[in-house]
Design a protein around this motif. Structure first.
Motif, PDB file in Angstrom:
ATOM      1  N   ASP A 103     -48.325 -38.535  49.757  1.00 51.28           N
ATOM      2  CA  ASP A 103     -47.346 -39.595  49.924  1.00 51.28           C
ATOM      3  C   ASP A 103     -46.711 -39.558  51.309  1.00 51.28           C
ATOM      4  N   GLY A 104     -46.689 -38.386  51.940  1.00 51.69           N
ATOM      5  CA  GLY A 104     -46.145 -38.300  53.288  1.00 51.69           C
ATOM      6  C   GLY A 104     -46.932 -39.135  54.272  1.00 51.69           C
ATOM      7  N   VAL A 105     -48.259 -39.133  54.143  1.00 55.92           N
ATOM      8  CA  VAL A 105     -49.099 -39.952  55.009  1.00 55.92           C
ATOM      9  C   VAL A 105     -48.948 -41.428  54.650  1.00 55.92           C
ATOM     10  N   ILE A 106     -48.932 -41.728  53.364  1.00 59.66           N
ATOM     11  CA  ILE A 106     -48.792 -43.118  52.918  1.00 59.66           C
ATOM     12  C   ILE A 106     -47.500 -43.721  53.458  1.00 59.66           C
ATOM     13  N   GLN A 107     -46.386 -43.015  53.280  1.00 58.98           N
ATOM     14  CA  GLN A 107     -45.100 -43.538  53.729  1.00 58.98           C
ATOM     15  C   GLN A 107     -45.023 -43.619  55.251  1.00 58.98           C
ATOM     16  N   GLY A 108     -45.702 -42.698  55.943  1.00 64.19           N
ATOM     17  CA  GLY A 108     -45.741 -42.753  57.399  1.00 64.19           C
ATOM     18  C   GLY A 108     -46.458 -43.989  57.908  1.00 64.19           C
ATOM     19  N   LEU A 109     -47.561 -44.349  57.252  1.00 64.39           N
ATOM     20  CA  LEU A 109     -48.301 -45.553  57.635  1.00 64.39           C
ATOM     21  C   LEU A 109     -47.519 -46.815  57.292  1.00 64.39           C
ATOM     22  N   VAL A 110     -46.917 -46.815  56.119  1.00 61.75           N
ATOM     23  CA  VAL A 110     -46.131 -47.983  55.703  1.00 61.75           C
ATOM     24  C   VAL A 110     -44.905 -48.152  56.601  1.00 61.75           C
ATOM     25  N   GLY A 111     -44.276 -47.036  56.947  1.00 64.56           N
ATOM     26  CA  GLY A 111     -43.059 -47.097  57.740  1.00 64.56           C
ATOM     27  C   GLY A 111     -43.278 -47.223  59.235  1.00 64.56           C
ATOM     28  N   GLY A 112     -44.543 -47.093  59.677  1.00 64.77           N
ATOM     29  CA  GLY A 112     -44.844 -47.261  61.088  1.00 64.77           C
ATOM     30  C   GLY A 112     -44.682 -46.013  61.929  1.00 64.77           C
ATOM     31  N   THR A 113     -44.433 -44.863  61.309  1.00 69.64           N
ATOM     32  CA  THR A 113     -44.321 -43.621  62.078  1.00 69.64           C
ATOM     33  C   THR A 113     -45.677 -42.954  62.280  1.00 69.64           C
ATOM     34  N   LEU A 114     -46.676 -43.364  61.512  1.00 70.36           N
ATOM     35  CA  LEU A 114     -48.051 -42.908  61.692  1.00 70.36           C
ATOM     36  C   LEU A 114     -48.920 -44.105  62.052  1.00 70.36           C
ATOM     37  N   GLY A 158     -57.863 -41.442  51.053  1.00 69.06           N
ATOM     38  CA  GLY A 158     -58.660 -41.593  49.853  1.00 69.06           C
ATOM     39  C   GLY A 158     -58.472 -43.011  49.339  1.00 69.06           C
ATOM     40  N   ALA A 159     -59.363 -43.465  48.475  1.00 67.17           N
ATOM     41  CA  ALA A 159     -59.276 -44.844  47.987  1.00 67.17           C
ATOM     42  C   ALA A 159     -57.964 -45.115  47.258  1.00 67.17           C
ATOM     43  N   SER A 160     -57.492 -44.149  46.463  1.00 65.09           N
ATOM     44  CA  SER A 160     -56.240 -44.347  45.733  1.00 65.09           C
ATOM     45  C   SER A 160     -55.048 -44.357  46.671  1.00 65.09           C
ATOM     46  N   ALA A 161     -55.068 -43.499  47.684  1.00 65.53           N
ATOM     47  CA  ALA A 161     -53.981 -43.492  48.664  1.00 65.53           C
ATOM     48  C   ALA A 161     -53.955 -44.815  49.430  1.00 65.53           C
ATOM     49  N   TYR A 185     -51.644 -50.233  50.348  1.00 67.12           N
ATOM     50  CA  TYR A 185     -51.806 -51.681  50.314  1.00 67.12           C
ATOM     51  C   TYR A 185     -50.819 -52.336  49.343  1.00 67.12           C
ATOM     52  N   LEU A 186     -50.640 -51.735  48.170  1.00 70.33           N
ATOM     53  CA  LEU A 186     -49.738 -52.313  47.174  1.00 70.33           C
ATOM     54  C   LEU A 186     -48.282 -52.225  47.630  1.00 70.33           C
ATOM     55  N   THR A 187     -47.969 -51.229  48.438  1.00 71.54           N
ATOM     56  CA  THR A 187     -46.614 -51.096  48.969  1.00 71.54           C
ATOM     57  C   THR A 187     -46.362 -52.106  50.072  1.00 71.54           C
ATOM     58  N   ASP A 188     -47.353 -52.265  50.969  1.00 70.01           N
ATOM     59  CA  ASP A 188     -47.244 -53.242  52.056  1.00 70.01           C
ATOM     60  C   ASP A 188     -48.643 -53.670  52.482  1.00 70.01           C
ATOM     61  N   PRO A 189     -49.070 -54.855  52.062  1.00 70.49           N
ATOM     62  CA  PRO A 189     -50.431 -55.324  52.394  1.00 70.49           C
ATOM     63  C   PRO A 189     -50.686 -55.458  53.892  1.00 70.49           C
ATOM     64  N   GLU A 190     -49.624 -55.517  54.697  1.00 69.39           N
ATOM     65  CA  GLU A 190     -49.773 -55.702  56.137  1.00 69.39           C
ATOM     66  C   GLU A 190     -49.634 -54.400  56.925  1.00 69.39           C
ATOM     67  N   ALA A 191     -49.532 -53.282  56.246  1.00 68.96           N
ATOM     68  CA  ALA A 191     -49.276 -52.009  56.935  1.00 68.96           C
ATOM     69  C   ALA A 191     -50.478 -51.534  57.740  1.00 68.96           C
ATOM     70  N   VAL A 192     -51.664 -51.552  57.127  1.00 68.26           N
ATOM     71  CA  VAL A 192     -52.842 -51.005  57.802  1.00 68.26           C
ATOM     72  C   VAL A 192     -54.035 -51.922  57.618  1.00 68.26           C
ATOM     73  N   GLU A 193     -55.045 -51.717  58.435  1.00 70.46           N
ATOM     74  CA  GLU A 193     -56.306 -52.418  58.249  1.00 70.46           C
ATOM     75  C   GLU A 193     -57.432 -51.409  58.083  1.00 70.46           C
ATOM     76  N   VAL A 194     -58.357 -51.742  57.203  1.00 71.27           N
ATOM     77  CA  VAL A 194     -59.508 -50.896  56.897  1.00 71.27           C
ATOM     78  C   VAL A 194     -60.590 -51.130  57.939  1.00 71.27           C
ATOM     79  N   ARG A 195     -61.183 -50.047  58.461  1.00 67.02           N
ATOM     80  CA  ARG A 195     -62.197 -50.220  59.494  1.00 67.02           C
ATOM     81  C   ARG A 195     -63.504 -49.480  59.199  1.00 67.02           C
ATOM     82  N   LEU A 196     -63.419 -48.213  58.800  1.00 69.44           N
ATOM     83  CA  LEU A 196     -64.630 -47.398  58.625  1.00 69.44           C
ATOM     84  C   LEU A 196     -64.547 -46.573  57.355  1.00 69.44           C
TER      85      LEU A 196
END
Length: 299
Positions: A67-78, A84-87, A92-103
């Motif tokens: 969750d530390g990585v998830i919240q970092g990406l959502v919050g913009g600090t990472l 992983g797929a579940s992470a 995505y469910l927390t913020d659909p605009e937080a990250v984009e999938v690439r590889l």
């Protein structure tokens, strides 16, 4: 694939100098699964490559849980992570605009999936999940796909209420902790992940068992497989969507080329032997996102 990524990078080359000035640092989040120092050491080569490409300080962050990585990406600090797929689903469910999938990671046989494996000590007398009834059982992390979401759903379908089936169900904190915990007798059985290719005694070709074996934390001959999940989609490499396009493209290009430019670094980043990192889209994770929705609705 390399040509495609090169073309994408070329489209932003003219504005690259201006955009590069828009960031002052770049932060990489590494999911749990092994101890923090090993995660830092294994990814240092990648950190250096990114720092040289972007010309700004690049830092590695190893939160204690997923969750530390998830919240970092959502919050913009990472800015970057291999989830992983579940992470990714939770992100995505927390913020659909937080990250984009690439590889995503491609295995040595060309596939892009992996499995959760149930396991126990070889001297425990447990050789099937049925024989683990009434025993202590370890999952890795609530946000882990292979360490919780998929095996919990499949095992519940097979065995019923897991809190009733096992004497105690625990979260170990990560895949490495589950493997070491079972090996040390802290748990009677547990689940962790691997590509399912190669030999059990080697920890397969890639995955948590291979990482633990390479680190000398466990001898796979002391463990026995007792269950295998259905195929799980390999998780995505993601970048923070709000980053300048040229920054995103440069970092993704480094990952895409990693198996060609530095095989040893690729081995560390990919958690063992792999063929490549290849393009993937959000649509590959729609099933996991729906499963995550159901899980959260039932809690």
């Amino acid at each position: 694939m390399k040509q495609l990524l090169a073309i994408l990078a070329a489209t932003t080359a003219l504005s690259g100098a201006a955009h590069a000035q828009e960031i002052t640092e770049f932060n990489i989040g590494i999911l749990g699964g092994e101890n923090a120092q090993d995660r830092m050491t294994g990814h240092e080569c990648f950190r250096v490559m990114v720092e040289e490409a972007l010309g700004v300080p690049v830092k590695l962050f190893t939160p204690a849980d997923y969750d530390g990585v998830i919240q970092g990406l959502v919050g913009g600090t990472l800015d970057f992570g291999w989830l992983g797929a579940s992470a990714y689903a939770k992100t995505y469910l927390t913020d659909p605009e937080a990250v984009e999938v690439r590889l995503t990671k491609q295995n040595v046989d060309g596939t892009t999936g992996y499995y959760a494996f149930g396991f126990a000590r070889a001297d425990s007398g447990i050789t099937t999940m049925e024989q683990a009834k009434g025993k202590t059982f370890a999952f890795a992390d609530p946000n882990s796909t292979s360490g919780y979401l998929v095996p919990a759903a499949e095992l519940q379908g097979q065995l019923g209420d897991l809190n009733q089936y096992f004497s105690e169900v625990k979260f170990s904190g990560g895949h490495e902790q589950s493997i070491v915990g079972v090996a040390n007798g802290d748990f009677d059985a547990g689940v962790s992940w691997a590509d399912g290719l190669g030999n059990w005694e080697d920890g397969f070709n890639s995955g948590a068992f291979r990482k633990a074996t390479d680190a000398g934390l466990v001898d796979m001959n002391d463990l026995v497989m007792i269950w295998q999940s259905s195929l799980i989609p390999e998780g995505p490499v993601v970048v923070r969507k709000a980053l300048p396009q040229d920054v995103k493209d440069k970092v993704i290009q480094i990952v895409a080329d990693l198996h060609e430019t530095d095989k040893d670094c690729a081995y560390n980043v990919a958690a063992g032997e792999a063929k490549d990192f290849v393009p993937v889209t959000h649509d590959a994770y729609l099933g996991i996102i729906e499963a995550r929705k159901l899980q959260e609705a039932s809690n």
